[in-house]
Write a protein that holds these residues in place. Structure first.
Motif, PDB file in Angstrom:
ATOM      1  N   CYS A 493       0.833  -1.264  -0.039  1.00  0.00           N
ATOM      2  CA  CYS A 493      -0.057  -0.010   0.038  1.00  0.00           C
ATOM      3  C   CYS A 493       0.957   1.284   0.278  1.00  0.00           C
ATOM      4  N   THR A 494       1.681   1.433  -1.112  1.00  0.00           N
ATOM      5  CA  THR A 494       2.717   2.379  -1.166  1.00  0.00           C
ATOM      6  C   THR A 494       2.028   3.852  -0.728  1.00  0.00           C
ATOM      7  N   ASP A 495       1.004   4.009  -1.707  1.00  0.00           N
ATOM      8  CA  ASP A 495       0.555   5.592  -1.459  1.00  0.00           C
ATOM      9  C   ASP A 495       0.224   5.808   0.221  1.00  0.00           C
ATOM     10  N   SER A 496      -0.056   4.969   0.712  1.00  0.00           N
ATOM     11  CA  SER A 496      -0.802   5.195   2.004  1.00  0.00           C
ATOM     12  C   SER A 496       0.540   5.326   2.893  1.00  0.00           C
ATOM     13  N   LEU A 497       1.633   4.559   2.775  1.00  0.00           N
ATOM     14  CA  LEU A 497       3.093   4.573   3.463  1.00  0.00           C
ATOM     15  C   LEU A 497       3.740   5.712   3.063  1.00  0.00           C
ATOM     16  N   GLY A 557       3.633  -7.725  -9.790  1.00  0.00           N
ATOM     17  CA  GLY A 557       2.954  -6.987  -8.733  1.00  0.00           C
ATOM     18  C   GLY A 557       3.843  -5.888  -8.357  1.00  0.00           C
ATOM     19  N   SER A 558       3.872  -4.410  -8.981  1.00  0.00           N
ATOM     20  CA  SER A 558       5.011  -3.775  -8.559  1.00  0.00           C
ATOM     21  C   SER A 558       4.934  -3.016  -7.143  1.00  0.00           C
ATOM     22  N   THR A 559       6.114  -3.272  -6.703  1.00  0.00           N
ATOM     23  CA  THR A 559       6.199  -2.657  -5.094  1.00  0.00           C
ATOM     24  C   THR A 559       6.559  -1.053  -5.244  1.00  0.00           C
ATOM     25  N   GLU A 560       6.811  -0.716  -6.670  1.00  0.00           N
ATOM     26  CA  GLU A 560       7.297   0.726  -6.938  1.00  0.00           C
ATOM     27  C   GLU A 560       8.348   1.305  -5.955  1.00  0.00           C
ATOM     28  N   LYS A 749     -10.136   2.619  -5.934  1.00  0.00           N
ATOM     29  CA  LYS A 749     -10.341   1.217  -6.138  1.00  0.00           C
ATOM     30  C   LYS A 749      -9.205   0.564  -5.116  1.00  0.00           C
ATOM     31  N   LEU A 750      -9.401  -0.564  -4.615  1.00  0.00           N
ATOM     32  CA  LEU A 750      -8.439  -1.409  -3.592  1.00  0.00           C
ATOM     33  C   LEU A 750      -7.850  -2.220  -4.476  1.00  0.00           C
ATOM     34  N   GLY A 751      -6.519  -2.358  -4.443  1.00  0.00           N
ATOM     35  CA  GLY A 751      -5.797  -3.364  -5.372  1.00  0.00           C
ATOM     36  C   GLY A 751      -4.557  -3.658  -4.746  1.00  0.00           C
ATOM     37  N   TRP A 752      -3.347  -4.240  -5.571  1.00  0.00           N
ATOM     38  CA  TRP A 752      -2.096  -4.399  -4.997  1.00  0.00           C
ATOM     39  C   TRP A 752      -1.425  -3.193  -4.653  1.00  0.00           C
ATOM     40  N   ASN A 753      -1.565  -1.974  -5.275  1.00  0.00           N
ATOM     41  CA  ASN A 753      -1.139  -0.697  -4.710  1.00  0.00           C
ATOM     42  C   ASN A 753      -2.484   0.118  -5.042  1.00  0.00           C
ATOM     43  N   SER A 754      -2.981   0.642  -3.706  1.00  0.00           N
ATOM     44  CA  SER A 754      -4.522   1.489  -3.948  1.00  0.00           C
ATOM     45  C   SER A 754      -4.053   2.754  -4.061  1.00  0.00           C
ATOM     46  N   TRP A 943     -10.769   8.169   9.374  1.00  0.00           N
ATOM     47  CA  TRP A 943      -9.553   7.817   9.027  1.00  0.00           C
ATOM     48  C   TRP A 943      -9.765   6.350   8.978  1.00  0.00           C
ATOM     49  N   ASP A 944      -8.997   5.647   7.770  1.00  0.00           N
ATOM     50  CA  ASP A 944      -9.118   4.107   7.717  1.00  0.00           C
ATOM     51  C   ASP A 944      -8.058   3.759   6.645  1.00  0.00           C
ATOM     52  N   TYR A 945      -7.595   2.339   6.839  1.00  0.00           N
ATOM     53  CA  TYR A 945      -6.578   1.884   6.040  1.00  0.00           C
ATOM     54  C   TYR A 945      -7.143   0.592   5.320  1.00  0.00           C
ATOM     55  N   PRO A 946      -8.108   0.787   4.425  1.00  0.00           N
ATOM     56  CA  PRO A 946      -8.881  -0.593   3.948  1.00  0.00           C
ATOM     57  C   PRO A 946      -7.511  -1.086   3.048  1.00  0.00           C
TER      58      PRO A 946
END
Length: 975
Positions: A493-497, A557-560, A749-754, A943-946
């Motif tokens: 979840c790279t954007d959240s991180l 599944g890129s971890t970017e 949308k939720l996916g590998w990286n959202s 706030w949430d981290y789905p």
């Protein structure tokens, strides 16, 4: 199904057992030899493009590069490629006292295919990168002379471990220790040690099956010693035959388990004329593993495993095993209240298992087979020998360890005949341990290839279909279930991180709920977090040729990753340097073996004993062996209870002057190790929100462009152009530049990286803005829009500087997962933030990302250097080389940037003594942002981290057409 306690040792012309590795606290004795095991680790010579016949004796290697052994090549700047050979050379002295002995070279792990020469003579080849194998060099190495060693290595793209693909770069090289060893010509070629407990798990029989290397009879002596070196039992065989069996009846031996890891020593000796020619000491743990019905037992006690998946990872040398990190990882596991390690996805070093034996950690030992899906290797004859050879090496090296209670024949692969042969071989050679396999859903009916069901990533509540198996409350009838991958740490979840790090604290709910729910199940035998250590490889900057075969950018599944630090990212509870991340303490709490079942005690009587509801979550230990240290209103002491393992009961504290609105601290210790800490509220605590008093004097000064309001402790401007509050000052000091602004972020949308999208990121357009003063309170009503989102803000502030902000937004797209929602203020530069909040757990360490009470200096932003160990704690990091690359540096630390959930008070401090407090009844979350010279105070009501996904807990809040938020702010002037 009963699996006896078992210790095994086997070695032959090309294989030397664990007793010959120089294990810590176990000294191999060879008569006439000062040091029978010599490390060859150190600086070797290396060529990425070796010349023909590079193995020849006398070859000049002066122009070859230096390389550290053990260690990856790419991590040391050598851009090796898949399927392309590279070479090592090293010279070593053969001690004179090795004369007349069998001499071996022992390789503990070379990835992934190797060929070996000594003094120009070819010895052998080897497939597989994570098991120990040996070369007999007796006829080639002359004692007292220098020998020349050449090793050719190929990082093969068809290796069945898939370890380079998995690591997102070529990990090829000598990854583990290399040793030179000597034993007498007559030595133990095989040594099997079983510890069988009686039906009451009281007495035991020690069964020793041995085999000597030569058929000539020798005197053999076996002695069993306790941990003080006292002989418990001994048996001498005069002129022992080449093979034999010895039985020793042991009365009431101390048992080995993860909570009381008592170890005996079996000294196996070859004696001639009263002189010991050869002594091999082996640690022995009296323990027995059983699968009965749907449960897993050790020594007759049902066990629940609480663990993590561990990889070898050295921050400078990559997928490399060293003594330092083997020991540190075992200690960290115990500190985190783990009792279980899955050695994914390959066997560990024997040294790591030594520490698991010593400290008490159950181990699932996994063969180096990973991601072999349909059509790869599992049904192909040419791979059968690779499956079985490294499996035999794993089992024969490790079965003498009581810590190893489960074998795994491979990870997440499609069933095939090579897995069947692996299972069958284990069952024929070791009946003492159960076997696991993933994915079990690919195994045909009527085929048996596992004894315990391995399932990955159940949902936190345990009601799901996992890999085709219906699960209810973590139960699956028929056999025990181990969820040996669960509660995946935030990684993809790279954007959240990248937005802020609190997702790592929020994860605490997932593991705590998973383990608590599993304890209520019948067949749920445990779980293992993915993972223990961050999967981040700090490759040298500018490494040429990187990514020609495997690349972290955009594949699988890129971890970017955004720079030379590659891998899968921050999926560990510790980072590569073993600094503790927020997930570490949360693991310790979730896996706590002693659980106080209440956060607040409302029923108490002053002067009488206080009783706390406690769950003893140990497998083998009564709470009579645990000390509870309490502190209350300046007094302290110890409390004890006798709650049996697995049971709930009461912990009684002394009759004290208990008072409502206070706090009790309780710490639990076993063997002087802190197990857990709790802060329990006594009685109601009361609301912390101040009232907005309608008194005092506020004056208004209006002009064509603005309205200025002044109270006793503040002044502000209502700007007519955009309708916002501007230039809010406390005692003449600027604290807020403008606001309130909408803050609404969603996941499309939720996916590998959202990816995260800001809904109110467009320019604010005011529709109307009005203000007035009523009963000593300044009132402002602001309406406008940001793109398609319309919003109304109501702002009230009294003369003393207590303000209330209400927000209502409409026009939101419905059904989108919310990341955060609230409003924000652009602020003047601040010096510090502090907070007082309601924690999910009742206690956190002071250096945590979000303790209940804490502060962050906004000027503390320590400099970090790529590939250099930080000297500060993880929470003070200002860079993340994986998620941001080497150039991005934050002006604030992680501690300062992280959202603080459920705040009672969040304070922002300014240089001139001004202070702004956000207040709530623990229903708001606040964070501070400094970017491009602009400071922002963000106040969220949602706030949430789905995007944690993988079965992890989240609120999964979705947008509706409208949204509202409310907060109280208090302005103060600290003198």
């Amino acid at each position: 199904m009963k699996f006896k306690g078992f210790v095994f040792l086997a070695f032959s012309a090309v294989f030397l057992s664990g007793c010959m590795t120089g294990k810590e606290n176990q000294k191999l004795t060879v008569a006439g030899v000062d040091n029978p095991v010599i490390s060859l680790n150190g600086v070797w010579k290396f060529s990425i493009d070796p010349p023909e016949k590079f193995w020849q004796k006398g070859l000049d290697t002066s122009d070859w590069a230096d390389i550290k052994v053990p260690g990856e090549c790419q991590m040391q700047g050598f851009p090796i490629k898949a399927d392309t050979p590279f070479a090592y050379r090293q010279s070593f002295e053969v001690p004179e006292d090795f004369s007349g002995k069998k001499i071996s070279l022992d390789f503990h792990g070379v990835y992934s295919y190797a060929r070996v020469w000594v003094n120009g003579e070819f010895l052998r080849e080897h497939f597989g990168g994570f098991t120990k194998w040996s070369c007999d060099i007796t006829d080639l190495a002359e004692p007292g002379q220098t020998a020349e060693l050449a090793v050719e290595v190929v990082d093969r793209s068809d290796d069945i471990s898939g370890a380079s693909d998995y690591a997102k770069h070529n990990i090829g090289g000598i990854l583990r220790d290399v040793e030179l060893s000597a034993v007498p010509v007559q030595h133990f070629e095989k040594l099997h040690i079983e510890t069988e407990l009686d039906e009451k798990y009281k007495d035991a029989q020690l069964k020793i099956n041995y085999s000597l290397s030569r058929s000539e009879p020798s005197d053999v002596l076996f002695r069993l010693l306790d941990d003080h070196g006292q002989v418990i039992k001994k048996e001498k065989l005069a002129e022992a035959q080449k093979q034999g069996t010895v039985l020793m009846d042991i009365q009431s031996p101390r048992k080995w388990n993860s909570e009381s890891p008592y170890l005996y020593t079996l000294s196996a000796e070859i004696v001639e004329g009263g002189r010991v020619l050869y002594r091999c000491p082996e640690k022995v743990g009296f323990r027995e593993v059983e699968v009965r019905g749907e449960k897993l037992y050790v020594n007759g006690d049902e066990v629940r495993l609480r663990g993590a998946n561990r990889h070898d990872l050295h921050p400078e040398l990559g997928r490399c095993a060293t003594a330092k990190y083997d020991k540190l990882d075992a200690l960290l596991a115990k500190q985190a209240n783990m009792n279980f390690i899955r050695t994914s996805h390959y066997p560990p070093t024997e040294r790591f298992l030594d520490y698991c034996d010593r400290y008490g950690i159950y181990v699932e030992d996994e063969s180096a087979i990973c991601f072999q899906y349909k059509g790869t290797s599992q049904n192909k004859d040419k791979f059968t020998s690779r499956y079985l050879s490294q499996l035999r090496e794993m089992v024969n090296n490790h079965r003498n360890h009581p810590s190893v209670i489960i074998w795994s024949v491979g990870n997440e692969s499609t069933y095939g005949k090579n897995f069947q042969k692996s299972y069958d071989w284990i069952k024929a050679n070791d009946k003492t341990r159960p076997v696991m396999f993933s994915f079990p859903n690919t195994v045909p009916d009527k085929k048996k290839v596992y004894d315990i069901l391995s399932l990955h990533y159940p949902k936190w509540h345990g009601n799901d279909k996992v890999q085709g198996f219906p699960i209810k409350d973590f139960d699956r009838s028929g056999m025990p279930v181990i969820y040996d991958e669960w509660a995946h740490v935030a990684c993809y979840c790279t954007d959240s991180l990248r937005v802020e790090p609190n997702i790592r604290a929020f994860w605490e709910r997932s593991l705590d709920k998973m383990y608590a729910n599993l304890l209520k199940s019948g067949s749920g035998a445990g779980g293992a977090i993915w993972g223990m250590i961050d999967e981040t490889f700090f490759l040298p900057e500018g490494l040429p040729g990187r990514g020609e075969i495997w690349d972290n950018q955009g594949k699988n599944g890129s971890t970017e990753a955004r720079g030379p630090a590659i891998g899968y990212g921050g999926w560990g509870i510790v980072d590569p340097w073993r600094r503790k991340k927020p997930e570490f303490w949360r693991t310790k709490k979730a896996y706590s073996p002693v659980k106080i079942l209440e956060k607040q005690v409302d029923e108490f009587t002053s002067g009488e004993q206080l009783k706390l509801k406690v769950h003893n979550r140990f497998n083998h230990t009564s709470l009579s062996e645990v000390a509870a240290e309490w502190q209350y209103m300046g007094k302290s002491g110890f409390a004890f209870s006798d709650i049996d393992a697995g049971e709930e009961g009461l912990l009684s504290l002394p009759a004290l002057n208990w008072q409502g609105g206070t706090e009790l601290s309780v710490k639990f210790f076993k063997d002087r190790r802190l197990l857990d800490r709790y802060n329990i509220r006594i009685g109601e605590q009361g609301s912390k929100l101040p009232a907005i008093k309608e008194d005092g004097k506020i004056t208004l000064q209006r002009s064509s462009s603005q309205t200025r309001a002044r109270g006793e402790n503040f002044e502000l401007v209502l700007d007519k152009e955009d309708g916002l509050i501007k230039d809010l000052k406390i005692g003449g000091e600027l604290v807020i530049k403008s606001g309130p602004h909408l803050n609404i972020k969603i996941f499309e949308k939720l996916g590998w990286n959202s990816p995260i999208k800001a809904l109110a990121g467009k320019k604010w357009e005011v529709e109307s803005s009005s203000c007035s003063v009523k009963k000593g309170v300044f009132l402002a009503d602001i309406k406008g829009s940001a793109g398609k989102i319309s919003a109304e803000f109501k702002f009230r502030i009294n003369a003393a500087g207590v303000a209330e902000i209400e927000c209502k937004a409409t026009g939101l797209p419905e059904g989108k997962h919310i990341k955060e929602a609230g409003f924000k203020f652009i602020t003047a530069d601040a010096e510090k933030v502090s907070w007082d909040r309601e924690g999910y757990f009742t206690a956190y360490p002071e250096n945590d990302l979000s303790p209940q009470k804490g502060s962050a200096d906004l000027s503390y932003a320590p400099e970090m250097k790529y590939r250099k160990k930080p000297e500060h704690l993880w929470v003070y990091d200002t860079q993340d080389f994986f998620y941001f690359g080497t150039d991005k540096r934050f002006p604030l630390s992680r501690l300062a940037r992280g959202l603080k959930e459920n705040i009672y008070r969040y304070s922002v401090f300014y240089e001139g003594g001004g202070r702004l407090d956000v207040l709530s009844d623990a229903n708001l979350g606040c964070r501070y942002k400094r970017e491009a010279g602009k400071d922002t105070l963000i106040i969220n009501s949602i706030w949430d981290y789905p995007d944690l996904q993988w079965g992890n807990y989240a609120k999964f809040i979705k947008t509706k057409s409208s949204f509202s938020a409310k907060a109280v702010i208090e302005l103060k002037q600290d003198l």
